[in-house]
Design an enzyme around this catalytic site. Structure first.
Site, PDB file in Angstrom:
ATOM      1  N   LYS A 117     -44.008 -40.598 -19.899  1.00 30.23           N
ATOM      2  CA  LYS A 117     -43.527 -40.315 -18.542  1.00 30.23           C
ATOM      3  C   LYS A 117     -44.588 -40.779 -17.562  1.00 30.23           C
ATOM      4  CE  LYS A 117     -39.987 -38.305 -16.540  1.00 30.23           C
ATOM      5  NZ  LYS A 117     -38.616 -38.115 -17.038  1.00 30.23           N
ATOM      6  N   ASP A 171     -36.404 -41.620 -12.557  1.00 28.66           N
ATOM      7  CA  ASP A 171     -36.403 -40.153 -12.585  1.00 28.66           C
ATOM      8  C   ASP A 171     -36.299 -39.727 -11.111  1.00 28.66           C
ATOM      9  OD1 ASP A 171     -36.935 -37.795 -14.639  1.00 28.66           O
ATOM     10  OD2 ASP A 171     -38.096 -37.273 -12.876  1.00 28.66           O
TER      11      ASP A 171
HETATM   12  P1  NDP Z   1     -32.847 -37.803  -7.813  1.00 34.98           P
HETATM   13  O1  NDP Z   1     -34.091 -38.155  -7.122  1.00 34.98           O
HETATM   14  O2  NDP Z   1     -31.709 -38.746  -7.823  1.00 34.98           O
HETATM   15  O3  NDP Z   1     -32.297 -36.409  -7.256  1.00 34.98           O
HETATM   16  C1  NDP Z   1     -33.078 -35.266  -7.294  1.00 34.98           C
HETATM   17  C2  NDP Z   1     -32.313 -34.128  -6.650  1.00 34.98           C
HETATM   18  O4  NDP Z   1     -33.004 -32.924  -6.915  1.00 34.98           O
HETATM   19  C3  NDP Z   1     -32.209 -34.253  -5.152  1.00 34.98           C
HETATM   20  O5  NDP Z   1     -31.050 -33.624  -4.702  1.00 34.98           O
HETATM   21  C4  NDP Z   1     -33.457 -33.507  -4.692  1.00 34.98           C
HETATM   22  O6  NDP Z   1     -33.406 -33.004  -3.375  1.00 34.98           O
HETATM   23  C5  NDP Z   1     -33.503 -32.370  -5.691  1.00 34.98           C
HETATM   24  N1  NDP Z   1     -34.873 -31.926  -5.856  1.00 34.98           N
HETATM   25  C6  NDP Z   1     -35.921 -32.661  -6.271  1.00 34.98           C
HETATM   26  N2  NDP Z   1     -37.037 -31.939  -6.263  1.00 34.98           N
HETATM   27  C7  NDP Z   1     -36.687 -30.720  -5.825  1.00 34.98           C
HETATM   28  C8  NDP Z   1     -37.404 -29.529  -5.599  1.00 34.98           C
HETATM   29  N3  NDP Z   1     -38.715 -29.465  -5.821  1.00 34.98           N
HETATM   30  N4  NDP Z   1     -36.705 -28.451  -5.169  1.00 34.98           N
HETATM   31  C9  NDP Z   1     -35.373 -28.531  -4.940  1.00 34.98           C
HETATM   32  N5  NDP Z   1     -34.649 -29.638  -5.121  1.00 34.98           N
HETATM   33  C10 NDP Z   1     -35.297 -30.707  -5.563  1.00 34.98           C
HETATM   34  O7  NDP Z   1     -33.283 -37.434  -9.305  1.00 34.98           O
HETATM   35  P2  NDP Z   1     -32.387 -37.338 -10.622  1.00 34.98           P
HETATM   36  O8  NDP Z   1     -31.020 -36.868 -10.295  1.00 34.98           O
HETATM   37  O9  NDP Z   1     -32.561 -38.592 -11.375  1.00 34.98           O
HETATM   38  O10 NDP Z   1     -33.169 -36.201 -11.425  1.00 34.98           O
HETATM   39  C11 NDP Z   1     -32.816 -34.832 -11.367  1.00 34.98           C
HETATM   40  C12 NDP Z   1     -33.344 -34.117 -12.593  1.00 34.98           C
HETATM   41  O11 NDP Z   1     -32.794 -34.703 -13.770  1.00 34.98           O
HETATM   42  C13 NDP Z   1     -34.862 -34.174 -12.782  1.00 34.98           C
HETATM   43  O12 NDP Z   1     -35.287 -32.983 -13.386  1.00 34.98           O
HETATM   44  C14 NDP Z   1     -35.036 -35.334 -13.761  1.00 34.98           C
HETATM   45  O13 NDP Z   1     -36.239 -35.224 -14.474  1.00 34.98           O
HETATM   46  C15 NDP Z   1     -33.834 -35.100 -14.657  1.00 34.98           C
HETATM   47  N6  NDP Z   1     -33.381 -36.236 -15.440  1.00 34.98           N
HETATM   48  C16 NDP Z   1     -33.051 -37.424 -14.856  1.00 34.98           C
HETATM   49  C17 NDP Z   1     -32.596 -38.469 -15.629  1.00 34.98           C
HETATM   50  C18 NDP Z   1     -32.135 -39.751 -15.048  1.00 34.98           C
HETATM   51  O14 NDP Z   1     -31.631 -40.569 -15.791  1.00 34.98           O
HETATM   52  N7  NDP Z   1     -32.247 -39.971 -13.744  1.00 34.98           N
HETATM   53  C19 NDP Z   1     -32.508 -38.359 -17.096  1.00 34.98           C
HETATM   54  C20 NDP Z   1     -32.803 -37.037 -17.607  1.00 34.98           C
HETATM   55  C21 NDP Z   1     -33.247 -36.043 -16.789  1.00 34.98           C
HETATM   56  P3  NDP Z   1     -34.283 -33.690  -2.225  1.00 34.98           P
HETATM   57  O15 NDP Z   1     -33.588 -34.962  -1.914  1.00 34.98           O
HETATM   58  O16 NDP Z   1     -34.288 -32.709  -1.101  1.00 34.98           O
HETATM   59  O17 NDP Z   1     -35.661 -33.902  -2.795  1.00 34.98           O
HETATM   60  O1  2IT Z   2     -36.003 -37.486 -18.281  1.00 38.73           O
HETATM   61  C1  2IT Z   2     -35.435 -38.496 -18.718  1.00 38.73           C
HETATM   62  O2  2IT Z   2     -34.932 -38.526 -19.845  1.00 38.73           O
HETATM   63  C2  2IT Z   2     -35.343 -39.675 -17.838  1.00 38.73           C
HETATM   64  N1  2IT Z   2     -35.774 -39.618 -16.698  1.00 38.73           N
HETATM   65  C3  2IT Z   2     -34.743 -40.951 -18.355  1.00 38.73           C
HETATM   66  C4  2IT Z   2     -35.715 -41.690 -19.213  1.00 38.73           C
HETATM   67  C5  2IT Z   2     -35.289 -43.060 -19.645  1.00 38.73           C
HETATM   68  O3  2IT Z   2     -36.150 -43.725 -20.238  1.00 38.73           O
HETATM   69  O4  2IT Z   2     -34.149 -43.464 -19.430  1.00 38.73           O
END
Ligand code: NDP
Ligand code: 2IT
Length: 455
Positions: free
Chosen positions: A135, A175
């Site tokens: 990561k 992420d």
């Molecule tokens: P994005 O940046 O697209 O969206 C993040 C969302 O979460 C936004 O709505 C953001 O609000 C909110 N957020 C972020 N930080 C905080 C915080 N500290 N408190 C409250 N709200 C918060 O990210 P993703 O959708 O890609 O990721 C969301 C989660 O999913 C994370 O935990 C990530 O690690 C996990 N994840 C993502 C993957 C992927 O493929 N993208 C794969 C597996 C897991 P704001 O805009 O106000 O910051």
């Molecule tokens: O938390 C996760 O699994 C991710 N942000 C996606 C990682 C990836 O390599 O697609």
């Protein structure tokens, strides 16, 4: 400090291990939490596996292979020099190249990236694909920055990172704060520096080596996991009211799949608050959210103004009555009090789209209440799984169709569900998906590490 050796007859194995870990990694609370969440299942399991115990496999797995930390210097639109700190945690490449996302958020620090890289190792193992865990990220806040500022930051970040990654070495992805825009800037810079067009990053746009279904994969997978859990009770998603947190990539595509499967998603959130739309978020409203978040980069509050519903500033959505809950924003966004509220209001299932969104005390309550609970390392593994499929397509220089990739994602989630069930079914028939995911994820990595000998 010597590496930890678990001994066969220790009843207090978990607290003793945690004491050792906390001393080695002072102040890294998120990392401690993630290790505890795995250790509570894996450490007792080791009692019956002296070979792993003697080789100190779990202790070794709590020490990343390496951590790179570097200065990122860039110029903002006013010509002012800005400094950020970048990282890559290469956690474990026992079963494949390091693989995991990059996070840009002001909260990013070593503890958060170590927790995410540790989790990623188990998650990636659970997918059944040959992927190690890593990561990275930076304490850079894309909010309020112009496209050109984001571009300059991404280029500066990749100028250092490029020497540490490679299609067979370490393959980053997105992420929090890193979506197709940032991936494109970083991939472009890598290509320029390395003079190579390889599948070194996943989540690329379709025009230059990206995969169909990758943007949808995490959110879809989280809902598929819930579908499989409900099926064990002869139940389905259809007609269920769902509470979703976040409004980014994972939340949007969880809502998309929920709508398709006939559920009624009623909430979305961001770090400022949440909206509650009792009529349900439909396809039209979701399209509007996508434009709001991905193009205009606005706040979720605007949804309430646009569609005339409630907005709760500074709050999280868990008090809204629902059948199903999908935390899809960030770590530690659901505490014990909120878990108790969900259970009291009749929630029957929780599937974690975000990484480690539930505090341990919340997980304990879900499990005591015997509701369906899919931990992040199982429930959100669809994203990295399709990243793995993107790597395969890049290697064979082919692109599979959307239908084919969705079919493979669906099958991978079913396989993950089955692995969790196999290792997590308890004597009263309750499936402890966390235990199942931890043990199934650990076994494959441990077997590889044992085979390599002492290193
Ligand atoms: P994005 O940046 O697209 O969206 C993040 C969302 O979460 C936004 O709505 C953001 O609000 C909110 N957020 C972020 N930080 C905080 C915080 N500290 N408190 C409250 N709200 C918060 O990210 P993703 O959708 O890609 O990721 C969301 C989660 O999913 C994370 O935990 C990530 O690690 C996990 N994840 C993502 C993957 C992927 O493929 N993208 C794969 C597996 C897991 P704001 O805009 O106000 O910051
Ligand atoms: O938390 C996760 O699994 C991710 N942000 C996606 C990682 C990836 O390599 O697609």
């Amino acid at each position: 400090m010597a590496i930890w050796h678990t001994k066969k007859d220790q009843p207090d194995i978990v607290p003793r291990f945690m004491h050792w870990l906390e001393q080695r990694n002072p102040g890294e609370t998120e990392f401690h939490q993630a290790v505890y969440e795995v250790g509570i299942n894996v450490l007792p399991y080791l009692r019956n596996h002296p070979e792993y115990m003697e080789a100190a496999i779990f202790g070794r797995l709590t020490e990343p292979d390496r951590i790179v930390s570097f200065r990122v210097v860039w110029e903002d639109d006013n010509g002012k020099v800005q400094i950020n700190r970048g990282y890559r945690v290469q956690h474990c490449n026992a079963i494949g190249p390091y693989k995991g996302g990059i996070r840009f958020h002001p909260s990013v620090n070593q503890s958060i990236l170590k927790f995410l890289a540790f989790e990623q190792t188990f998650k990636n193992s659970l997918t059944g694909l040959p992927l190690g865990g890593g990561k990275g990220g930076a304490d850079f806040d894309p909010k309020g920055k112009s496209d050109r500022e984001v571009m300059r930051f991404c280029q500066a970040f990749m100028t250092e990172l490029y020497r540490h990654i490679g299609m067979h070495t370490d393959v980053p992805a997105g992420d929090i704060g890193v979506g197709p825009r940032e991936i494109s800037y970083m991939f472009g810079q890598y290509k320029r520096l390395a003079n190579q067009f390889t599948g070194v990053i996943t989540g690329k746009r379709l025009a230059f080596g990206g995969s169909e279904i990758r943007v949808e994969a995490t959110g879809y997978g989280t809902v598929y996991m819930m579908e499989d859990m409900l099926a064990t009770h002869g139940d389905t998603i259809e007609g269920k009211t769902a509470v979703v947190s976040g409004s980014g990539n994972v939340a949007q595509y969880a809502v998309d799949k929920l709508i398709e499967l006939g559920a009624k998603p009623v909430t979305l959130s961001d770090s400022s608050g949440f909206i509650y739309d009792p009529q349900g978020i439909d396809c039209h409203k979701l399209r509007w959210v996508r434009e709001l978040k991905d193009v205009r980069r606005g706040r979720i509050q605007e949804y309430a103004d646009e569609f005339g519903c409630e907005y709760h500033a500074g709050q999280r959505p868990w008090k809204v009555p629902c059948d199903l809950a999908f935390p899809c924003a960030t770590q530690n966004e659901l505490n014990a009090e909120e878990a108790a509220m969900l259970i009291k209001n009749g929630c029957i299932g929780v599937s974690e789209g975000a990484n480690m969104p539930s505090r341990q005390s919340a997980i304990d309550l879900f499990q005591q209440a015997k509701i369906l609970f899919a931990p992040s390392k199982a429930a959100n593994a669809g994203g990295v799984a399709v990243s793995g499929l993107e790597m395969t397509q890049n290697s064979i220089r082919m692109s599979w169709t959307r239908d084919e990739l969705n079919r493979q994602l669906r099958q991978i989630m079913t396989d993950i569900h089955a692995r969790c069930e196999r290792h997590g079914r308890e004597s009263d028939d309750y499936v402890n998906y966390l235990k199942g995911a931890n043990i199934a994820g650990f076994e494959k990595v441990a077997e590889a590490m044992l085979a390599y000998g002492v290193m």
